[in-house]
Design an enzyme around this catalytic site. Sequence first.
Site, PDB file in Angstrom:
ATOM      1  N   TYR A 195       1.188  -7.610  -3.861  1.00 46.91           N
ATOM      2  CA  TYR A 195       0.812  -8.731  -2.994  1.00 46.91           C
ATOM      3  C   TYR A 195      -0.461  -9.428  -3.439  1.00 46.91           C
ATOM      4  CZ  TYR A 195      -2.076  -5.074  -0.750  1.00 46.91           C
ATOM      5  OH  TYR A 195      -2.957  -4.047  -0.492  1.00 46.91           O
ATOM      6  N   ASP A 203       0.810  -1.218   0.000  1.00 50.76           N
ATOM      7  CA  ASP A 203       0.000   0.000   0.000  1.00 50.76           C
ATOM      8  C   ASP A 203       0.846   1.273   0.000  1.00 50.76           C
ATOM      9  OD1 ASP A 203      -1.913  -1.916   0.207  1.00 50.76           O
ATOM     10  OD2 ASP A 203      -2.580  -1.375   2.219  1.00 50.76           O
ATOM     11  N   TRP A 263      -1.214 -14.392   3.393  1.00 50.76           N
ATOM     12  CA  TRP A 263      -1.811 -13.356   4.247  1.00 50.76           C
ATOM     13  C   TRP A 263      -3.290 -13.334   3.906  1.00 50.76           C
ATOM     14  CZ3 TRP A 263       0.845  -8.319   5.961  1.00 50.76           C
ATOM     15  CH2 TRP A 263      -0.075  -7.382   6.438  1.00 50.76           C
ATOM     16  N   ASP A 302     -11.606  -3.578   8.004  1.00 49.97           N
ATOM     17  CA  ASP A 302     -11.259  -2.162   7.864  1.00 49.97           C
ATOM     18  C   ASP A 302     -11.829  -1.548   6.592  1.00 49.97           C
ATOM     19  OD1 ASP A 302      -9.529  -3.301   6.009  1.00 49.97           O
ATOM     20  OD2 ASP A 302      -7.694  -2.722   7.047  1.00 49.97           O
TER      21      ASP A 302
END
Length: 853
Positions: free
Chosen positions: A329, A290, A385, A392
């Site tokens: 990712y 990010d 992950w 969020d």
Amino acid sequence: MKMNHYVKCVTAGIVCSLMYGNVCAQDTFDLSSQRSEKQDVQAVPGKKVDHKGLILNPQPHQIVTMAGKTCNLSQGINLKDKQDKFAGYLDFLSPNKKGVKLTIDFGQKVASKANVKAVSGAYALVVNEKGITITGFDERGAFYGIQTLKQLVESPVSSGSALPFVEISDYPDLPNRGVVEGFYGTPWSHEVRLSLIDFYGKFKMNSYLYGPKDDPYHSCPNWRLPYPEKEAQHIKELVNACNRNYVDFVWAIHPGQDIKWNEEDYQNLINKFNWMYDLGVRHFAIFFDDISGEGTNPLKQTELLNRLTEEFVKVKGDVSPLTVCPTDYSKLWANPTEKGSLAIYGKTLNPEIKVFWTGDVVCSDLTPETLDFINSRIKRPAYYWWNYPVTDYIRNFLLQGPVYGLDTSLTANETCGIVSNPMEHGEASKLALYGVADYTWNIADYNAIDNWERGLAELVPEATDAYRTFAIHSSDTENGYRRDESWETQTFRLADWTDEAANALEEEFKKVESAPARLESSCKNAALINELRPWLTEFGKLGTRGKQAIELARIYRSGKDDALFWEKYIQNIMTPEDRRSYEAHKSGTLKLQPFYENAMDDMAHGYLKKLSGKVPTDYRGIGSFSSAHTVQTKLMFDNDSTTFYTSGIAQKANDWIGVDLRDVRDVTEISILQGRNSKDDVDYFDHAIVECSADGRTWKALTGELDKQYIIHWQGAPEKARYVRLKRLDSKRTNYASVRSFDVNPLRPENMGFSLEADSLDKAIYAFDNNLATSYKSTKALTFGVKENVKAYTLLMNRPSAPLKCIQLDKKGKVVSETMIETPFARIELANKNVAKIRLEGTAEVFEIVAID
């Protein structure tokens, strides 16, 4: 790793984009492509299993019980701790030299004799006539054996201190199993972190990655600085707690947004690592997720990681290999070619370094296909992950459903480990983590439903049924990474009513209504209840609304008492304040809330049609997106330009968003507000056309091609149409599509066909718009002209706080009649043919004034 500034939860509760912007200069980085594209709601696999009172988590690989044979622990245990490591972990047993012999040992030699698999964390647990023996491959394995013994002692099968004879041979499938605190939003409190670390140890998770995005000393702006004294002491305490629970505390740093690829910043990084090392940290990760700018350079990233491996990890000697989260990712935007950053990682990155991967999209299932994609490029098994149960990007939701979407054929050859990114609500995340612990330990035998059922009882044993009621209806995300919800509940539309279905659903709504109070009174985990409470409050209200909707439907279906129906109807609608509260803490969005809203809307439509004799103008949203078939489309018609309908997935060729007018009408004007705002929003059709159709098959263009228009307005000669749509034309845009308002034939005071006097004419028209979804709040007086041939009016209001004065006037303004109205449903009979106007004096919320010919 979740998207930053670009997500916001609006008043309507529809989450559109990415996340909250106090993470160092993220406002220049458009993360709009980084959202989940899957809308399918897959059913939860598995089934509940009768474990005969033997409740263990994770499920052991091999367990053999000997029926009828037990070991009596009533006299306590005589501990033989061969290496003096574990006396402090046995507080669940009473020490007694004359008690049952408990032998604990570990090491490759004794493990080999006990046929323990040569894997870190593996153990054997034997209970027989000789006593209890725990043998670990290593120290961690012996600790895990103790955790299994504790669960065995606490299982119902062992009531009365009669421990069943059992042989357990067990080991973890994956070397890395745990949690990453990597969400945006409020980081966990120190107390919650400590509670969770104990939870990890209890259920054999061995990794806790500390990387909260809103910790400024983990990320911008202070990653170069040491932690202040208080925060540093907390880190020490977390490390110690992890050590006690045989959990690797992995401290992560997020330097990429402003890192300079020079010697000064390399030394800053070394300094920070050394400070953390002095606090007890022995496991480190670097996150490059990010970010934008020069920090995304994959060659510079791998050069840094390799140098740190040589000059820090190997020099220290007791530091484990590094972990990295690459900028690419997710497959959604990763460059798949040999020039892509993932391929560069594969060619240049030290092979011992673990590499994170979120899958095909940011929040997605773990599949062999996505691992094939990443592993073939990074040349090692990826570290998965999993962005679940993180919220969020949907902060008005709690995810309490089963853990599923993880392929059960995988091995350590495909993934070196899995970490779950949980919610900012740590205690409420434990239900999902209970499942992650189970899956990562014993993949092939993982049973999602059974694990969830066991987890509910583990976390709230005092009120499991009430917690289950809340959890089964608090599982879906409404858009993005969809989760199954309410799978045991059957809902229906009003047209499909059967008494049997209605009675069953009514009982479920009663359970929903009572669940919050049952949890509040019985659950002993106060921290969990504190996290759940805002959702429980709204959940209970949803139960009441649903129950009352069914009661109301019985009145509606009888068709006998219009006044009674209206009285009950207005008692069961959500006020704007109610809706704001509900949208802030949502549950039941897959079935329960849609049932309530659809039932209320369907009854309102039929009721008004019956009273007025014409089809109401309560338009419905339609479109090509799956979310266009949900109650979310109502946000286009709520007369509030700050709320909006969103597609929830990326737009593609031929997508469209439209309106069903409920009848063929003369369409003369269309106004559309696209996007979440009209300035720089990316969620809109930047190349589009407005079309209409009478039958939904043949479409006629009303406009030419529209280029980059947030605000669209068309007027023209009447077109016979039931459907109007905004259709996407050729475009490279892959963002969501959002619409704030979609008005067809907007009503204006000047085209109503009669005079109107009110404090706010623009809002007073809602009392005459043939739509019960709107209303007008009159504070002083509302005066309207009587149309020709009208004999009476039906007045539909909210219950007035004081009686209204209804005055009938002739053309000269002379009072013809004066009466008082005290009820929400009233019929105003015209006194005579000379009545030209009616004035309502007082304070009232008027939903509709229906003319009766």
